[in-house]
Design an enzyme around this catalytic site. Structure first.
Site, PDB file in Angstrom:
ATOM      1  N   ASP A 112      32.774  -5.996 -54.118  1.00 56.54           N
ATOM      2  CA  ASP A 112      32.231  -7.344 -53.961  1.00 56.54           C
ATOM      3  C   ASP A 112      33.135  -8.276 -53.170  1.00 56.54           C
ATOM      4  OD1 ASP A 112      29.925  -6.681 -55.261  1.00 56.54           O
ATOM      5  OD2 ASP A 112      30.553  -7.449 -57.205  1.00 56.54           O
ATOM      6  N   TYR A 138      24.009  -9.369 -59.401  1.00 55.84           N
ATOM      7  CA  TYR A 138      24.869  -9.649 -60.557  1.00 55.84           C
ATOM      8  C   TYR A 138      25.474 -11.041 -60.489  1.00 55.84           C
ATOM      9  CZ  TYR A 138      24.955  -5.539 -63.494  1.00 55.84           C
ATOM     10  OH  TYR A 138      24.613  -4.582 -64.404  1.00 55.84           O
TER      11      TYR A 138
END
EC number: 1.4.3.-
Length: 746
Positions: A369, A454
């Site tokens: 990420d 997420y």
């Protein structure tokens, strides 16, 4: 300050020039509201700081704009606007603040990352630009940092590249299968959404991405349609991009034309997906119940007991500087307790997810990420839900996809939290009769980032007994694959056509402790049972636990694999000793339920080799500032930074040390993850706990302490301050009006 260098990363993979600055939102108080009483302790701490925290301050919008202007006028090549740039253009990809914290106040400098796509050998180059706010020089530091130019294929994808990919789907991919798209997908030009898998291929130089198609409805992550397309977008000319493969409902095809031909001839196993309403139906987050009585609220009857000045926070003996990295999110510097530095840097390094599936997009997904930008996607916080309503909210400013910075409201929050439990207490009903206790309140610094499906809640928590906690909580939507064939080997069915796919979460932290000074050693205490004869009755034996001690002398000894037993008391030890003759220390306690790490035989494992270790302690080096790189996502096969190389058996006794901590959990999505995964049970991180650092618990000096005996009047305020709460808390706070600007400037 010591001679350390603060490398404040403000790197964004998906923006033009990007940095974040912090702006304090003062909480309005109406006349007659609860009074505010700034504690004298905080005022003294502010004066003692002397502007030291500003060394770690993020770049201002004016400084960012000056960097852009300087580079456009000094590099001798045209720089395109990244929001509209083609891969073959030259443009500024990001900017980050970089400074030296040793000695005299250093000049402020920016690190600018430029994509040179318009050169004979396209590459990514990094320049230091300074001094700010009026730069006059720049120097190329790419070779110094990485040993050479960064190959262009490693560059993180920019928004422009995704826009070009969307255009490619509309103009080339979908028109190649008109009957299939109309009759099976019911595609109308806007009814599908796509999610990219990463990394992109199987070897260095590849830029082939699987794009997974979903119904374009609320919560689309739970609405796969069974179609996935592999796109080769390695060419710098989007006109040369091509489809390299197609997957539909368990079957693979060469391209969309082959899928169309097979469909027209009746050779495609069609699984018709019911068209979902725009609100997503089962995936909608809209409450199913009407609003009822208000939930309990947090408020401070006499105003906040902490202070925030610029980028510095002071609370109950704690002080620290904070900043926001576009790559990794919130990071803390110069963390002090009782005036003494405990940590030089506390920061997230990476958040990794490795997926399994029987669909190509899912099975090839290993999201790093930081490459997308953990701080870049810090989302505006909602009062009363994401943080307490009356928390202090901090704005951040982003400079991306354009020459001017834009403000994002309230992407950080700071608040003191009453945890509803005692930090410590004892009720004595033997011998003397008394009660003593201390309410457990702690200061929380929080950001929440939404990277795709997420949402991660990032907390740094400061307790009154000298403990620091770093906590990551996962929520948001679980990613899904199209349910077909042997899908149940890879997860649970969570919808008619949705398979909640098994995946791991790993979070890596950098913890640069300075315990009683810069030079520390790593010591492990644990236990072992020993058998002894009872001294008063030698015929009998006693099995008793005893303390074991081991000094870990080298980096190899201090590298604990994910599944190995980390000593239960492992601590950074100072040269100095406490009142009782023990080495002063800070203990590392990890909270983790991690799944398995990727096999080291994998061709891409070295890019995420930090995840091999629950804990690794290394000597601090300027050339090892981070455990990974934003360039690792798109070329994990030749990683720009391989953490495993940091561990080379150097001595770590009485050295400047860094702990690299990995925490994580295995997630097998299930029915209760719909519509969202809940934070409860999905929380990992670590605690830093004083271990013989003091002569006694420092929270004994807290003014919140309560003590009374059986002989005292417990209703008297002078004896028991809790007895005064009915008066002290009789006022009600005047909350500011609810506002939310999270959908602006997207």
């Amino acid at each position: 300050m010591n001679a350390k260098t603060a490398l404040i990363l403000l790197l964004l993979a998906l923006a033009t020039v990007f940095a974040l600055i912090c702006v304090l939102l003062t909480r309005p108080r109406a006349p007659g509201a609860c009074p505010q009483q700034p504690p004298e302790e905080e005022e003294e701490e502010e004066a003692a700081d002397g502007g030291r925290s500003l060394v770690f301050a993020d770049l201002t919008p004016e400084e960012l704009a000056q960097v852009v202007r300087y580079l456009r006028g000094s590099l001798g090549v045209p720089l395109a606007d990244a929001s509209h740039a083609n891969p073959s253009d030259n443009f500024i990809a990001s900017a980050l603040r970089f400074l030296d914290a040793g000695g005299a106040r250093p000049p402020r400098e920016a690190l600018a990352v430029l994509y040179f796509g318009g050169q004979a050998e396209p590459n990514v180059t990094e320049y230091v630009v300074g001094p700010l706010p009026a730069p006059t020089y720049h120097r190329d530091v790419t070779v110094q940092k990485y040993g050479g130019k960064v190959p262009y294929h490693r560059r993180p994808a920019l928004p422009a590249e995704y826009k070009q990919t969307a255009a490619f789907f509309r103009s080339k991919v979908f028109p190649a299968a008109p009957s299939f798209m109309r009759q099976v997908m019911e595609y109308d030009g806007t009814s599908l959404a796509a999610v990219t898998a990463a990394p992109r291929g199987f070897r260095s130089g590849d830029r082939l991405s699987w794009f997974v198609l979903f119904q374009n409805v609320s919560g689309f992550f739970l609405h796969p349609v069974g179609l996935e397309v592999l796109v080769d977008h390695g060419s710098l000319d989007p006109a040369q991009w091509a489809v390299s493969g197609v997957f539909y409902n368990g079957q693979y095809y060469r391209d969309m034309a082959e899928l169309e031909s097979a469909y027209v001839q009746g050779g495609v196993r069609v699984e018709k997906v019911r068209k979902a309403p725009r609100d997503g139906d089962f995936s909608s987050m809209k409450p199913r119940a009407p609003a009822a009585a208000a939930f309990p609220l947090h408020y401070e009857p006499q105003g906040p007991r902490y202070s925030v000045r610029s980028n510095r926070v002071v609370f109950r003996g704690w002080s620290f500087a904070f900043g926001m990295s576009a790559q990794t999110g919130v990071r803390l510097f110069d963390v002090r307790h009782a005036g003494e530095r405990v940590a030089y840097e506390l920061s997230v390094q990476e958040a990794l997810s490795v997926y399994g599936s029987n669909c190509p997009g899912g099975m090839s997904t290993r999201y790093m990420d930081g490459s997308f930008g953990i701080g870049r996607y810090a989302s505006p916080l909602v009062r009363g839900v994401d943080c307490p309503y009356a928390a202090t909210y901090v704005d951040t400013h982003a400079l991306h996809e354009g020459p001017s910075p834009s403000r994002r409201k309230g992407t950080l929050c700071i608040f003191e939290q009453n945890l509803g439990t005692p930090l410590r207490r004892h009720y004595s009903n033997l011998q003397s009769l008394y009660y003593g206790g201390l309410v457990n309140t702690a200061l929380v610094l929080r950001s929440i980032t939404t990277v795709g499906n997420y949402d991660y809640v990032w907390d740094f928590i400061f307790y009154q007994n000298g403990v620091i906690e770093a906590k990551a909580q996962a929520t948001g939507y679980a990613s899904s694959s199209f349910f077909h064939g042997d899908g149940l080997r890879y997860g649970n069915r969570v919808g008619e056509h949705a398979l909640g796919t098994i995946h791991t979460h790993f979070v890596n932290y950098k913890v640069d402790l300075d315990v009683g000074g810069v030079k520390n050693s790593l010591v492990a205490h644990d236990m072992a049972f020993e058998v002894a004869r009872a001294p008063w009755n030698p015929e009998q034996q006693i099995e008793r636990p005893r303390l074991t001690e081991r000094v870990l002398d080298t980096e190899d000894q201090a590298a604990f694999r994910l599944r190995s037993q980390v000593p239960r008391y492992i601590f950074f030890a100072a040269n100095g000793r406490n009142k009782w003759g023990h080495q002063r220390g800070y203990r590392i306690q990890i909270v983790s339920f991690a799944g398995d790490h990727m096999p080291e035989a994998s061709s891409m494992e070295r890019a995420i080799s930090w995840a091999r270790y629950a804990l690794a302690v290394t000597r601090r080096k300027e050339e090892e500032p981070t455990s990974t790189s934003v360039y690792n996502q798109n070329d994990p096969w030749t990683p720009t930074v391989a953490f495993a190389d940091f561990i080379d058996n150097e001595t770590i006794t009485n050295e400047d040390l860094v702990a690299w901590i990995t925490a994580g959990f295995l997630h097998i999505p299930h029915a209760e993850d719909v519509p969202n995964t809940a934070t409860v049970g999905n929380s990992v991180g670590f605690l830093l706990r004083p271990y013989n650092y003091y002569a006694l618990d420092p929270s004994i000096d807290s003014p919140d302490g309560v003590f009374f005996t059986s002989e005292q009047d417990v209703t008297a305020c002078a004896v028991n301050p809790v007895a005064c709460l009915p008066q002290a808390a009789s006022c009600l706070p005047t909350f500011p009006p609810f506002t939310y600007e999270g959908f602006q400037n997207l």
